[in-house]
Write an enzyme that holds these catalytic residues in place. Structure first.
Site, short mmCIF file in Angstrom:
data_model
loop_
_atom_site.label_atom_id
_atom_site.label_comp_id
_atom_site.label_asym_id
_atom_site.label_seq_id
_atom_site.Cartn_x
_atom_site.Cartn_y
_atom_site.Cartn_z
N ARG A 199 0.83 -1.22 0.00
CA ARG A 199 0.00 0.00 0.00
C ARG A 199 0.87 1.27 0.00
O ARG A 199 0.55 2.25 0.67
CB ARG A 199 -0.94 0.04 1.21
CG ARG A 199 -1.96 -1.06 1.25
CD ARG A 199 -2.92 -1.00 0.06
NE ARG A 199 -4.06 -1.87 0.26
CZ ARG A 199 -4.05 -3.18 -0.04
NH1 ARG A 199 -3.00 -3.74 -0.56
NH2 ARG A 199 -5.15 -3.91 0.17
N SER A 224 -10.72 -0.71 2.93
CA SER A 224 -9.99 -0.82 4.20
C SER A 224 -9.61 0.57 4.69
O SER A 224 -8.95 1.31 3.96
CB SER A 224 -8.70 -1.62 4.00
OG SER A 224 -8.98 -2.89 3.50
N GLU A 254 -5.04 3.72 6.13
CA GLU A 254 -4.65 3.48 4.75
C GLU A 254 -5.22 4.61 3.89
O GLU A 254 -4.65 5.00 2.87
CB GLU A 254 -5.24 2.14 4.32
CG GLU A 254 -4.67 1.59 3.05
CD GLU A 254 -5.72 0.93 2.20
OE1 GLU A 254 -6.40 1.65 1.44
OE2 GLU A 254 -5.85 -0.29 2.27
N1 EPU Z 1 -11.02 -10.68 10.11
C1 EPU Z 1 -11.74 -10.72 11.28
N2 EPU Z 1 -12.73 -9.81 11.44
C2 EPU Z 1 -13.06 -8.90 10.49
C3 EPU Z 1 -12.31 -8.85 9.31
C4 EPU Z 1 -11.28 -9.76 9.13
O1 EPU Z 1 -11.50 -11.53 12.15
O2 EPU Z 1 -13.99 -8.13 10.70
C5 EPU Z 1 -9.98 -11.70 9.89
C6 EPU Z 1 -10.45 -12.72 8.84
O3 EPU Z 1 -11.15 -13.76 9.43
C7 EPU Z 1 -9.16 -13.19 8.25
C8 EPU Z 1 -8.25 -11.99 8.36
O4 EPU Z 1 -8.83 -11.12 9.31
O5 EPU Z 1 -8.61 -14.22 9.02
C9 EPU Z 1 -8.04 -11.30 7.03
O6 EPU Z 1 -9.27 -10.82 6.51
P1 EPU Z 1 -9.50 -10.59 4.93
O7 EPU Z 1 -9.06 -11.78 4.17
O8 EPU Z 1 -10.89 -10.10 4.77
O9 EPU Z 1 -8.46 -9.51 4.51
P2 EPU Z 1 -7.92 -8.19 5.21
O10 EPU Z 1 -6.51 -8.42 5.63
O11 EPU Z 1 -8.88 -7.74 6.25
C10 EPU Z 1 -6.90 -7.23 2.99
C11 EPU Z 1 -6.89 -5.93 2.25
C12 EPU Z 1 -8.17 -5.76 1.45
C13 EPU Z 1 -8.29 -6.93 0.48
C14 EPU Z 1 -8.28 -8.23 1.28
C15 EPU Z 1 -8.25 -9.44 0.37
C16 EPU Z 1 -5.54 -4.39 3.57
C17 EPU Z 1 -5.52 -3.18 4.46
N3 EPU Z 1 -6.74 -4.81 3.18
O12 EPU Z 1 -7.93 -7.18 3.98
O13 EPU Z 1 -8.07 -4.57 0.69
O14 EPU Z 1 -9.48 -6.85 -0.29
O15 EPU Z 1 -7.08 -8.30 2.09
O16 EPU Z 1 -7.04 -9.49 -0.28
O17 EPU Z 1 -4.48 -4.90 3.23
C18 EPU Z 1 -8.59 -2.25 0.58
O18 EPU Z 1 -7.37 -2.05 0.55
O19 EPU Z 1 -9.43 -1.30 0.53
C19 EPU Z 1 -9.07 -3.62 0.69
C20 EPU Z 1 -10.37 -3.91 0.79
#
Ligand code: EPU
Length: 342
Positions: free
Chosen positions: A167, A242, A337
């Protein structure tokens, strides 16, 4: 060339995906590169605010000076380098990112499918090196064109010059407010696509859809379906995806947290460990919480939402509260972010 006169006291509500109703003192939308350069030369550039798709932006005040909306359109296949399995594609900065992704897939090109449905414009994509489902923009990025704000001169930045990271790019640090990206060039694949299906629930979704040998288009469909289940559509509920970056911590800190919270998800990144901010925020009790019209999304705690008439400062106050609580519980400092104006 006739330059458009700025529109005065122009509401930016429709120009930011959070749907925040702040006003630009002066607003000009440019749809041609010469107009962009002449506008920069004609108007003082010190009070300049550059607006792309407005999908990674939280406005907490009206915007003085000139707001310049980058509305340069166009996408084309420039060249094919068969030997390198590479088709060079150019997209202008004002193209809607997801429409560009769909266009590339319709042309049989692979590389952007995991980045389907990310809100925003093509020109904004390199600034924060957008990423999702195991793929980042930098993976297919070749170069970008950008106009220097002070001089109006067009320059080219290759991948190394952009200093991409999670990012992050050089346009967030030393070139911040110095350049306006006008076009982005990608290397996309015509065949032998490098498919990434191992991240998160992509494989599960493909199986659910009965896909055994996925194509880039099938992966795109799976990603769209996953995103629609978890992330709010900015057309229905204002948001910027995010809100925070996923924090990265030292292994020793991670180990002591893991002892206390054995269920904590994590990803190793070299010597460090990335912890999902969404999990931390959910553990801190914020998931689905609503304070007036500012809230935390019910299905993904990393996304802050505007239920209608929240002010930017309401969202910011919620973000502060989340940061403080997460820090108190876990000793981890969450960093936004989203770009917060001013
Ligand atoms: N999780 C929770 N609670 C929540 C959300 C997530 O426990 O409310 C846990 C999930 O269970 C999982 C982990 O956190 O074990 C990761 O969650 P997820 O796969 O949804 O991905 P993220 O790390 O929360 C990142 C990116 C997203 C992208 C997704 C998929 C960042 C800041 N965000 O989210 O990007 O779509 O991975 O690749 O890196 C964005 O940048 O706007 C964005 C949506």
């Amino acid at each position: 060339m006739n330059l458009a006169e700025p529109q005065k006291n122009f509401s930016l509500k429709a120009y930011n995906t959070f749907g925040i109703d702040q006003v630009a003192e002066n607003f000009i939308s440019v749809n041609h590169i010469d107009k962009l350069r002449e506008t920069l030369l004609k108007y003082a550039t010190k009070d300049l605010f550059v607006l792309g798709g407005g999908s990674n932006l939280l406005l907490t005040q009206d915007v003085p000076g000139l707001t310049l909306h980058i509305n340069l359109k166009g996408k084309e296949i420039i060249d094919t380098y068969d030997a390198e399995n590479c088709v060079l594609v150019k997209a202008m900065a004002g193209e809607v990112w997801h429409e560009f992704v769909l266009w590339s897939l319709e042309n049989g090109l692979g590389g952007l499918e995991n980045l389907s449905l990310i809100p925003g414009s093509v020109g904004a994509a390199p600034i924060q090196n957008i990423g999702a489902y195991g793929v980042e923009l930098k993976d297919s990025f070749v170069r970008c064109d950008a106009v220097e704000i002070e001089t109006g001169i067009l320059k080219t930045f290759d991948k190394a010059a952009c200093e991409f990271d999670y990012r992050h790019s050089v346009f967030k640090t030393k070139f911040k407010n110095k350049y306006i990206i006008t076009a982005v060039y990608f290397c996309l694949t015509k065949q032998n696509h490098l498919l990434k299906t191992d991240y998160g629930t992509i494989q599960t979704e493909l199986t659910l859809q009965g896909v055994e040998n996925p194509t880039p288009s099938a992966i795109s469909k799976a990603v769209i379906s996953i995103r629609q289940q978890k992330l709010p559509d900015p057309k229905m509920i204002g948001n910027s995806g995010s809100f925070f970056k996923n924090p990265v911590v030292e292994k020793t800190i991670f180990q002591s947290l893991k002892e206390k919270y054995p269920d904590m998800p994590f990803y190793e990144v070299g010597d460090l460990v990335k912890i999902p901010a969404g999990w931390l925020i959910e553990q801190a009790g914020f998931k689905g919480k609503r304070f007036g019209d500012a809230g935390v999304h019910t299905k993904q705690a990393l996304v802050l939402v505007n239920y209608g008439n929240a002010k930017g400062r309401d969202i910011l106050a919620l973000s502060d509260k989340i940061q403080q609580t997460v820090f108190k519980i876990f000793g981890i400092q969450l960093l936004p972010e989203v770009n917060i104006y001013p």
